[in-house]
Design an enzyme around this catalytic site. Structure first.
Site, mmCIF file in Angstrom:
data_model
loop_
_atom_site.group_PDB
_atom_site.id
_atom_site.type_symbol
_atom_site.label_atom_id
_atom_site.label_comp_id
_atom_site.label_asym_id
_atom_site.label_seq_id
_atom_site.Cartn_x
_atom_site.Cartn_y
_atom_site.Cartn_z
ATOM 1 N N TYR A 98 4.362 4.152 -7.243
ATOM 2 C CA TYR A 98 4.086 5.322 -6.406
ATOM 3 C C TYR A 98 3.093 6.279 -7.070
ATOM 4 O O TYR A 98 2.414 7.040 -6.386
ATOM 5 C CB TYR A 98 5.378 6.096 -6.122
ATOM 6 C CG TYR A 98 6.130 5.626 -4.894
ATOM 7 C CD1 TYR A 98 6.561 4.322 -4.778
ATOM 8 C CD2 TYR A 98 6.414 6.507 -3.861
ATOM 9 C CE1 TYR A 98 7.260 3.896 -3.665
ATOM 10 C CE2 TYR A 98 7.105 6.096 -2.739
ATOM 11 C CZ TYR A 98 7.529 4.786 -2.650
ATOM 12 O OH TYR A 98 8.210 4.379 -1.537
ATOM 13 N N LYS B 186 11.832 -7.333 -11.343
ATOM 14 C CA LYS B 186 11.256 -8.668 -11.214
ATOM 15 C C LYS B 186 10.732 -9.086 -12.583
ATOM 16 O O LYS B 186 9.518 -9.249 -12.784
ATOM 17 C CB LYS B 186 10.131 -8.660 -10.156
ATOM 18 C CG LYS B 186 10.638 -8.589 -8.727
ATOM 19 C CD LYS B 186 11.127 -9.937 -8.189
ATOM 20 C CE LYS B 186 9.967 -10.886 -7.959
ATOM 21 N NZ LYS B 186 10.455 -12.245 -7.553
ATOM 22 N N ASP C 135 14.480 -9.540 -5.501
ATOM 23 C CA ASP C 135 14.511 -10.325 -4.256
ATOM 24 C C ASP C 135 15.896 -10.926 -4.042
ATOM 25 O O ASP C 135 16.452 -10.888 -2.934
ATOM 26 C CB ASP C 135 13.412 -11.406 -4.245
ATOM 27 C CG ASP C 135 13.439 -12.325 -5.464
ATOM 28 O OD1 ASP C 135 14.072 -11.971 -6.474
ATOM 29 O OD2 ASP C 135 12.824 -13.407 -5.395
ATOM 30 N N ASP D 102 13.083 1.978 -2.874
ATOM 31 C CA ASP D 102 12.734 2.393 -1.512
ATOM 32 C C ASP D 102 13.197 1.323 -0.527
ATOM 33 O O ASP D 102 13.833 1.613 0.495
ATOM 34 C CB ASP D 102 11.216 2.590 -1.429
ATOM 35 C CG ASP D 102 10.770 3.035 -0.048
ATOM 36 O OD1 ASP D 102 11.436 3.918 0.523
ATOM 37 O OD2 ASP D 102 9.767 2.502 0.450
ATOM 38 N N ASP E 181 16.875 1.216 2.027
ATOM 39 C CA ASP E 181 16.870 1.104 3.500
ATOM 40 C C ASP E 181 17.792 -0.033 3.931
ATOM 41 O O ASP E 181 18.529 0.069 4.914
ATOM 42 C CB ASP E 181 15.457 0.820 4.027
ATOM 43 C CG ASP E 181 14.745 2.092 4.484
ATOM 44 O OD1 ASP E 181 15.068 3.168 3.943
ATOM 45 O OD2 ASP E 181 13.887 2.008 5.372
HETATM 46 C C1 IPM Z 1 11.986 7.494 1.294
HETATM 47 C C2 IPM Z 1 10.748 7.478 2.144
HETATM 48 C C3 IPM Z 1 9.580 7.992 1.328
HETATM 49 C C4 IPM Z 1 9.343 7.041 0.186
HETATM 50 C C5 IPM Z 1 8.295 8.268 2.114
HETATM 51 C C6 IPM Z 1 8.527 9.188 3.291
HETATM 52 C C7 IPM Z 1 7.203 8.801 1.226
HETATM 53 O O1 IPM Z 1 10.533 6.199 2.641
HETATM 54 O O2 IPM Z 1 12.354 8.587 0.816
HETATM 55 O O3 IPM Z 1 12.606 6.444 1.119
HETATM 56 O O4 IPM Z 1 8.634 6.018 0.340
HETATM 57 O O5 IPM Z 1 9.874 7.293 -0.901
HETATM 58 MG MG MG Z 2 12.080 4.837 2.213
#
Ligand code: IPM
Ligand code: MG
Length: 368
Positions: free
Chosen positions: A142, A192, A225, A249, A253
């Site tokens: 990032y 990884k 993975d 990230d 999710d």
């Molecule tokens: C998260 C989001 C952010 C990230 C974005 C909005 C920059 O996806 O907080 O997970 O990628 O970290």
């Molecule tokens: Mg995210």
């Protein structure tokens, strides 16, 4: 002693709607629990861009550095898709994380009993699920340099750099081990190391920290993975998952969706202790700005409310009050309160964002 201070950055999309509910919850704690916060508000993301031409004004950044905790709603939206990369709403969020040095991002994925049917996985795989992802938040690909889009030999080349120092890995690892000690005493670290040198270093440093100071915590390693696959195959094998910024990230999710709805998941981003002993901290729901439902009163405010519960616990040492708030939410869900994102096939009338706030406040009153 002065009241603890909170800076609210509601941001874009559904951010302001869910934050309105959180503000009522914050006032409730002042009125009924003698826990009064000095609340200030400011702009972030597209809202800040509209007002100032930048996604985070320097004055706002300075305020964020001074308060005891920041509560953030969401950033981004289709109006801002064509902006230059440097002023996109997300840059405001990333600047807060980087300049406040919030290196430990805690993303719990907990399955509420009342919602076990909402997962895309079989109920028995996720009932009772309680995972904590610790995502490194201020480094890795990032932020690594060099980065950019260049032209080489008449061809465009996109570059990002995955870079981790020992110190960055070590502090994230310590945060994960410390949390594990208060939970199931297990850490699974994901990278990884089979293809990335930064992954080899990651694994070495995690092992070193483990041997030096946390040998009593059970530690395992997984390629990221495989970790993604295991999260959907048998998620209850995990307690704390430690991982880098980009894998975190993605994996968070995935873990969030195991629990049924992104509208339920809070997060805490913590940094080093300030002079008053409290960690630098920002709390935000994992869901985004949800432009598709913005302004319709459909958003689920629970992720944002649970983020405030994390603030009570991690910034203000109010674990009992955090439990009270979480129990109130469990109670209303058990009683069948549902926003649109939580409607099952049996149907029914969903509550609006404000109505969900009303029932949670009523459950808080009933807890006294
Ligand atoms: C998260 C989001 C952010 C990230 C974005 C909005 C920059 O996806 O907080 O997970 O990628 O970290
Ligand atoms: Mg995210």
């Amino acid at each position: 002693m002065a009241n603890p201070s909170l800076l609210i950055l509601a941001g874009d999309g559904i951010g302001p709607e869910v934050m309105d509910v959180v503000k009522r919850i914050i006032s409730w704690f002042g009125d009924k629990r003698d826990l009064t916060f000095d609340v200030s508000e400011d702009l972030v993301g597209g809202a800040a861009y509209d007002a100032h031409g930048v996604p985070l004004h320097d004055d706002t950044m300075a305020k964020a550095q001074e308060v005891d905790a920041v509560l953030l709603g969401a950033v981004g939206g289709p109006n801002y898709d064509d902006l230059d990369f440097s002023v996109k709403p997300e840059r405001g969020l990333l600047r807060l994380r980087k300049e406040m040095d919030l290196f430990a991002n805690l993303r719990p994925a907990q399955c509420f009993d009342a919602l076990a049917d909402f997962s895309s996985l079989k109920k028995e795989l996720i009932a009772g699920l309680d995972i904590m992802i610790v995502r490194e938040l201020t480094s890795g690909v990032y932020f690594g340099e060099p980065r950019g889009i260049h032209v080489e030999d008449n061809m465009r080349v996109g570059i990002n750099t995955q870079r981790y120092t020992e110190a960055e890995i070590e502090r994230a690892a310590r945060a994960a081990f410390e949390l594990a000690k208060k939970r199931g005493n297990k850490v699974c670290s994901m990278e990884k190391a089979n293809v990335m040198e930064s992954g080899i270093l990651w694994r070495d440093v995690v092992n070193e920290v483990h041997q030096a100071d946390y040998a009593d915590v059970e530690l395992s390693h997984m390629y990221a993975d495989n970790g993604a696959m295991q999260l959907v195959r048998a998620p209850k094998q995990f307690d704390v998952i430690l991982t880098d910024n980009l894998f975190g990230d993605i994996l968070s999710d995935c873990a969030a969706m195991l629990t049924g709805s992104l509208g339920m998941l809070p997060s805490a981003s913590l940094g080093l202790p300030m002079a008053n002993g409290r960690p630098k901290a920002m709390y935000e729901p994992v869901h985004g700005s949800a432009p598709d439902i913005t302004g319709q009163g459909k958003a689920n405010p629970i992720a944002c409310i649970l983020s405030f519960a994390m603030a009570l616990r991690y910034s203000f040492d109010q674990g009992t009050e955090a439990d009270r708030l979480e129990t109130a939410i469990e109670k209303v869900l058990a009683d069948g309160a549902r926003t649109g994102d939580l409607m099952g096939p049996e149907g029914g009338t969903p509550l609006s964002t404000t109505e969900m706030g009303d029932v949670i406040l009523a459950a808080l009153d009933a807890s006294l």
